[in-house]
Design a protein around this motif. Sequence first.
Motif, PDB file in Angstrom:
ATOM      1  N   GLU A  57      -9.039  -2.584  -4.478  1.00 10.43           N
ATOM      2  CA  GLU A  57      -9.637  -2.138  -5.895  1.00 10.43           C
ATOM      3  C   GLU A  57      -8.366  -1.838  -6.767  1.00 10.43           C
ATOM      4  N   HIS A 114      -8.345   8.137  -6.746  1.00 14.00           N
ATOM      5  CA  HIS A 114      -7.850   9.318  -5.865  1.00 14.00           C
ATOM      6  C   HIS A 114      -8.110   8.934  -4.485  1.00 14.00           C
ATOM      7  N   PRO A 115      -7.254   8.279  -3.843  1.00 17.19           N
ATOM      8  CA  PRO A 115      -7.345   7.864  -2.634  1.00 17.19           C
ATOM      9  C   PRO A 115      -6.876   9.013  -1.740  1.00 17.19           C
ATOM     10  N   LYS A 116      -7.582   9.126  -0.528  1.00 18.24           N
ATOM     11  CA  LYS A 116      -7.619  10.134   0.185  1.00 18.24           C
ATOM     12  C   LYS A 116      -7.108   9.779   1.840  1.00 18.24           C
ATOM     13  N   ARG A 117      -6.455  10.748   2.669  1.00 17.75           N
ATOM     14  CA  ARG A 117      -6.474  10.493   3.988  1.00 17.75           C
ATOM     15  C   ARG A 117      -7.649   9.848   4.706  1.00 17.75           C
ATOM     16  N   GLN A 125      -8.819  -1.782   1.496  1.00 16.80           N
ATOM     17  CA  GLN A 125      -9.902  -1.743   0.531  1.00 16.80           C
ATOM     18  C   GLN A 125      -9.573  -1.177  -0.822  1.00 16.80           C
ATOM     19  N   VAL A 126      -8.811  -0.099  -0.727  1.00 20.76           N
ATOM     20  CA  VAL A 126      -8.030   0.633  -1.877  1.00 20.76           C
ATOM     21  C   VAL A 126      -7.136  -0.214  -2.475  1.00 20.76           C
ATOM     22  N   ALA A 178      -2.666   9.505  -1.345  1.00 18.33           N
ATOM     23  CA  ALA A 178      -3.262  10.031  -0.367  1.00 18.33           C
ATOM     24  C   ALA A 178      -2.580  11.221   0.338  1.00 18.33           C
ATOM     25  N   ASN A 208       0.983  -1.292  -0.067  1.00 15.66           N
ATOM     26  CA  ASN A 208       0.284  -0.028  -0.057  1.00 15.66           C
ATOM     27  C   ASN A 208       0.962   1.222   0.014  1.00 15.66           C
ATOM     28  N   ASP A 217      -8.957   7.141   4.160  1.00 18.35           N
ATOM     29  CA  ASP A 217      -9.754   5.969   3.247  1.00 18.35           C
ATOM     30  C   ASP A 217      -9.152   4.606   4.033  1.00 18.35           C
ATOM     31  N   ASP A 218      -9.837   3.473   3.904  1.00 19.22           N
ATOM     32  CA  ASP A 218      -9.505   2.252   4.264  1.00 19.22           C
ATOM     33  C   ASP A 218      -8.391   1.717   3.202  1.00 19.22           C
ATOM     34  N   PHE A 219      -7.021   1.872   3.402  1.00 16.41           N
ATOM     35  CA  PHE A 219      -6.156   1.294   2.614  1.00 16.41           C
ATOM     36  C   PHE A 219      -6.144   0.140   1.930  1.00 16.41           C
TER      37      PHE A 219
END
Length: 249
Positions: free
Chosen positions: A193, A180-183, A189-190, A138, A131, A185-187
């Motif tokens: 994806e 577009h991951p953000k602070r 899960q990202v 993020a 990750n 977020d469940d990394f």
Amino acid sequence: MSEIVYPPVLTAARTIFRVLGLRFRVEGADKVPRTGGAVLVSNHVSYLDFIFAGYGALPAKRLVRFMAKKEVFSNKVSGPLMRGMHHIPVDRDAGASSYRAALQALKDGEVIGVFAEATISRSFTIKDIKNGAIRMAAASGVPMIPMAVWGGQRLWTKGRPRRLFQRKVPITILVGEPMHPKRGDDFEQVAKELRAQMSELLEKAQREYPDKPEDGETWWQPAYLGGSAPTPEEATELDRKEKEARSLR
């Protein structure tokens, strides 16, 4: 940032590509932003992937700074080139400094290239995704762009002899939709994806690849397409044994 080394290296690479007759298919290059920072996340099937992944960003006129293991920078041939092109060395035992360097480069508007599987996939399918790329995107507020490269394994990959001067090999480079991951977020899960999107791109590249293996050459085709490459389970066991042997040395 001065670019004394990167442009002539690109010119030399393109000349070699033409001489060898490599047949490139690049799709989705318009998804690479022409300005600003971005994290380019590619799969990893060969030792040449950083060249081909970087090639996929050229239509957007972007030079990709890849994160690569520090041993590459220690080599007397590749080291000066890697430093001259402003790639980022990674010490797997102390990665904080390389992470900070990548963050600064992203904030300065650079495109950072990451192989999120960390090592070459012997099965030629997508391994588990780290990750780090997600966290960088993020933290920097930049897009993360999935990519799949295919074909380079026929020239040079793990456990096989180099065949760098093989002619007319097709090279496929597919760029996916930016994420577009953000602070916050469940990394995990990202990461799932991201892995799903990379797997979809890679499978498309493999199924639509113009060449089919000849008898005795099925090693470069994944098992799920009838090739003799290791299955993901077999590849995991091979990686485990290699890591164990390396630790003993």
